[in-house]
Design a protein around this motif. Structure first.
Motif, mmCIF file in Angstrom:
data_model
loop_
_atom_site.group_PDB
_atom_site.id
_atom_site.type_symbol
_atom_site.label_atom_id
_atom_site.label_comp_id
_atom_site.label_asym_id
_atom_site.label_seq_id
_atom_site.Cartn_x
_atom_site.Cartn_y
_atom_site.Cartn_z
ATOM 1 N N MET A 1 0.855 -1.156 0.000
ATOM 2 C CA MET A 1 0.000 0.000 0.000
ATOM 3 C C MET A 1 0.913 1.234 0.000
ATOM 4 O O MET A 1 1.875 1.308 0.737
ATOM 5 N N SER A 2 0.604 2.190 -0.801
ATOM 6 C CA SER A 2 1.441 3.377 -0.905
ATOM 7 C C SER A 2 1.181 4.327 0.249
ATOM 8 O O SER A 2 0.165 4.249 0.929
ATOM 9 N N MET A 3 2.114 5.211 0.460
ATOM 10 C CA MET A 3 1.993 6.191 1.542
ATOM 11 C C MET A 3 0.794 7.111 1.279
ATOM 12 O O MET A 3 0.633 7.628 0.194
ATOM 13 N N GLY A 4 -0.048 7.273 2.268
ATOM 14 C CA GLY A 4 -1.208 8.136 2.133
ATOM 15 C C GLY A 4 -2.430 7.425 1.583
ATOM 16 O O GLY A 4 -3.465 8.039 1.402
ATOM 17 N N ALA A 5 -2.319 6.145 1.312
ATOM 18 C CA ALA A 5 -3.458 5.401 0.795
ATOM 19 C C ALA A 5 -4.486 5.210 1.914
ATOM 20 O O ALA A 5 -4.146 5.080 3.085
ATOM 21 N N TYR A 6 -5.741 5.190 1.566
ATOM 22 C CA TYR A 6 -6.834 5.043 2.526
ATOM 23 C C TYR A 6 -6.928 3.587 2.959
ATOM 24 O O TYR A 6 -6.958 2.682 2.140
ATOM 25 N N ASP A 7 -6.954 3.371 4.264
ATOM 26 C CA ASP A 7 -7.010 2.020 4.814
ATOM 27 C C ASP A 7 -8.323 1.869 5.592
ATOM 28 O O ASP A 7 -8.495 2.455 6.659
ATOM 29 N N ASP A 8 -9.243 1.077 5.052
ATOM 30 C CA ASP A 8 -10.547 0.886 5.698
ATOM 31 C C ASP A 8 -10.420 0.296 7.090
ATOM 32 O O ASP A 8 -11.122 0.710 8.020
ATOM 33 N N ASP A 9 -9.538 -0.682 7.261
ATOM 34 C CA ASP A 9 -9.383 -1.323 8.571
ATOM 35 C C ASP A 9 -8.885 -0.333 9.623
ATOM 36 O O ASP A 9 -9.363 -0.326 10.758
ATOM 37 N N GLU A 10 -7.928 0.486 9.251
ATOM 38 C CA GLU A 10 -7.402 1.479 10.182
ATOM 39 C C GLU A 10 -8.476 2.504 10.538
ATOM 40 O O GLU A 10 -8.619 2.896 11.696
ATOM 41 N N HIS A 11 -9.242 2.913 9.560
ATOM 42 C CA HIS A 11 -10.320 3.868 9.807
ATOM 43 C C HIS A 11 -11.346 3.284 10.784
ATOM 44 O O HIS A 11 -11.756 3.952 11.745
ATOM 45 N N GLU A 12 -11.731 2.053 10.592
ATOM 46 C CA GLU A 12 -12.707 1.411 11.478
ATOM 47 C C GLU A 12 -12.135 1.226 12.879
ATOM 48 O O GLU A 12 -12.838 1.411 13.875
ATOM 49 N N ARG A 13 -10.853 0.884 12.973
ATOM 50 C CA ARG A 13 -10.212 0.728 14.282
ATOM 51 C C ARG A 13 -10.228 2.051 15.042
ATOM 52 O O ARG A 13 -10.557 2.103 16.226
ATOM 53 N N ARG A 14 -9.899 3.134 14.350
ATOM 54 C CA ARG A 14 -9.888 4.450 15.004
ATOM 55 C C ARG A 14 -11.295 4.883 15.400
ATOM 56 O O ARG A 14 -11.484 5.495 16.441
#
Length: 56
Positions: A1-14
């Protein structure tokens, strides 16, 4: 995954982390430390009267 790419799992964790509120702590003070000094011409009675007016 490139730098700055949107990560659904990270968003849901936060979202889960930020959505939880910790209410297990006691927010009421039981011990008060310190002192208050007031310099002025008003008497104690006049200050108490003013305080009562502000409260009412």
């Amino acid at each position: 995954m490139s730098m700055g790419a949107y990560d659904d799992d990270e968003h849901e964790r936060r979202e889960r982390k930020n959505g939880a509120v910790d209410t297990d702590f006691d927010d009421d003070r039981t011990v008060y430390r310190g002192s208050v000094e007031y310099e002025g011409d008003e008497s104690t009675e006049a200050l108490l009267d003013q305080f009562k007016q502000l409260q009412g």
